[in-house]
Design an enzyme around this catalytic site. Structure first.
Site, short mmCIF file in Angstrom:
data_model
loop_
_atom_site.label_atom_id
_atom_site.label_comp_id
_atom_site.label_asym_id
_atom_site.label_seq_id
_atom_site.Cartn_x
_atom_site.Cartn_y
_atom_site.Cartn_z
N GLU A 104 0.85 -1.20 0.00
CA GLU A 104 0.00 0.00 0.00
C GLU A 104 0.88 1.25 0.00
OE1 GLU A 104 -2.70 1.56 -0.14
OE2 GLU A 104 -4.42 0.49 0.68
N ASP A 105 0.33 2.34 -0.47
CA ASP A 105 1.06 3.60 -0.40
C ASP A 105 0.94 4.23 0.99
OD1 ASP A 105 -1.66 4.20 -0.71
OD2 ASP A 105 -1.37 5.65 -2.32
N ASP A 108 -4.41 5.57 6.16
CA ASP A 108 -4.95 6.84 6.65
C ASP A 108 -6.12 6.56 7.60
OD1 ASP A 108 -5.27 9.73 6.60
OD2 ASP A 108 -6.85 9.48 5.12
N PHE A 157 -1.77 16.14 4.01
CA PHE A 157 -1.91 15.44 2.74
C PHE A 157 -0.58 15.48 2.00
CE2 PHE A 157 -3.27 14.79 -1.65
CZ PHE A 157 -4.17 13.74 -1.50
N ARG A 170 2.53 11.77 -9.18
CA ARG A 170 2.93 10.41 -8.81
C ARG A 170 4.40 10.13 -9.15
NH1 ARG A 170 -1.78 7.54 -7.56
NH2 ARG A 170 -3.63 8.08 -8.77
P1 5GP Z 1 -7.76 5.08 3.97
O1 5GP Z 1 -8.76 4.12 3.42
O2 5GP Z 1 -6.78 4.48 4.96
O3 5GP Z 1 -8.42 6.31 4.52
O4 5GP Z 1 -6.98 5.69 2.78
C1 5GP Z 1 -6.04 5.04 2.08
C2 5GP Z 1 -5.95 5.67 0.71
O5 5GP Z 1 -6.28 7.07 0.74
C3 5GP Z 1 -4.56 5.57 0.21
O6 5GP Z 1 -4.33 4.38 -0.48
C4 5GP Z 1 -4.44 6.82 -0.65
O7 5GP Z 1 -4.89 6.53 -1.96
C5 5GP Z 1 -5.38 7.83 -0.02
N1 5GP Z 1 -4.66 8.79 0.87
C6 5GP Z 1 -4.73 8.90 2.21
N2 5GP Z 1 -3.95 9.89 2.68
C7 5GP Z 1 -3.34 10.42 1.59
C8 5GP Z 1 -2.38 11.47 1.41
O8 5GP Z 1 -1.89 12.15 2.32
N3 5GP Z 1 -2.00 11.71 0.12
C9 5GP Z 1 -2.49 11.01 -0.94
N4 5GP Z 1 -2.03 11.34 -2.15
N5 5GP Z 1 -3.39 10.01 -0.81
C10 5GP Z 1 -3.81 9.72 0.44
MG MG Z 2 -5.18 8.19 -4.21
#
Ligand code: 5GP
Ligand code: MG
Length: 180
Positions: A104-105, A108, A157, A170
């Site tokens: 995963e990237d 959050d 972010f 990206r």
């Molecule tokens: P979650 O489901 O944990 O809220 O979010 C995960 C996804 O939200 C990540 O895979 C990513 O695509 C996006 N995301 C969450 N925080 C960030 C951030 O700070 N920057 C970016 N570019 N994407 C984020």
């Molecule tokens: Mg995204």
């Protein structure tokens, strides 16, 4: 149409430099190689699109045989979490009885990871572990954790190194915050 995020630009200095990212990936790979020593093959399940750059660098440092597979998970529009996770299999991996390492990237709110893990468990893999480049533990709305974390960061972010803002940035080799 007006941009709800206003005019955002990259921070002057990266939050994580390209060198710091590569150094940390080296450490993560060493840890993963040790943990999976003796494994015949693992499925590297890359979560598109954000994890593709990280997975390319990490995967090339792993020493066990890998099977590369891809899923799509999307929960953001602009810099706002939509709360709804759109999940789609891109390739059609056989996961039953296999060791799955999800790449995963960023973790959050935890929604994407929670949903992905429950979907994967339905397929009876031998094991599931998550490796995320970034973790924002202060942002969790549902319980979620990763076995391998590159960097723990604050709530801002971020973009670059695979992470986008409306599909931009990206390709940057470092991670930046967006400033208004
Ligand atoms: P979650 O489901 O944990 O809220 O979010 C995960 C996804 O939200 C990540 O895979 C990513 O695509 C996006 N995301 C969450 N925080 C960030 C951030 O700070 N920057 C970016 N570019 N994407 C984020
Ligand atoms: Mg995204």
């Amino acid at each position: 149409m007006a941009d709800p995020d206003g005019p955002l630009k990259l921070s002057a200095e990266p939050l994580l430099s390209a060198a710091a990212i590569q150094e940390r990936i080296e450490e993560l790979a060493a840890q993963i190689n040790a943990d999976y020593a003796g494994a015949e093959e693992i499925v590297l399940l890359v979560v598109l699109k954000g994890a593709v750059v990280f997975a390319a660098d990490l995967g090339r440092r792993l020493t066990m045989p890998l099977r590369w597979e891809f899923v799509r998970a999307k929960s953001y529009q602009g810099a706002q979490s939509t709360g709804h996770v759109d999940y789609r299999r891109i390739t059609d991996p056989e996961l039953q009885g296999r060791h799955v390492l999800v790449v995963e990237d960023i973790l959050d709110t935890g929604r994407t990871t929670q949903k992905l893990r429950s979907r994967l468990e339905e397929e009876n893999p031998a094991s599931v572990a998550l490796c995320t480049l970034l973790d924002k533990p202060g942002q969790r709305l549902v319980p979620a954790a990763a076995e391998y974390v590159g960097f723990t960061i604050g709530p801002k972010f971020v973009v670059g190194y695979g992470l986008d803002h409306d599909e931009r940035y990206r390709e940057l080799p470092a991670v930046y915050t967006l400033v208004g």
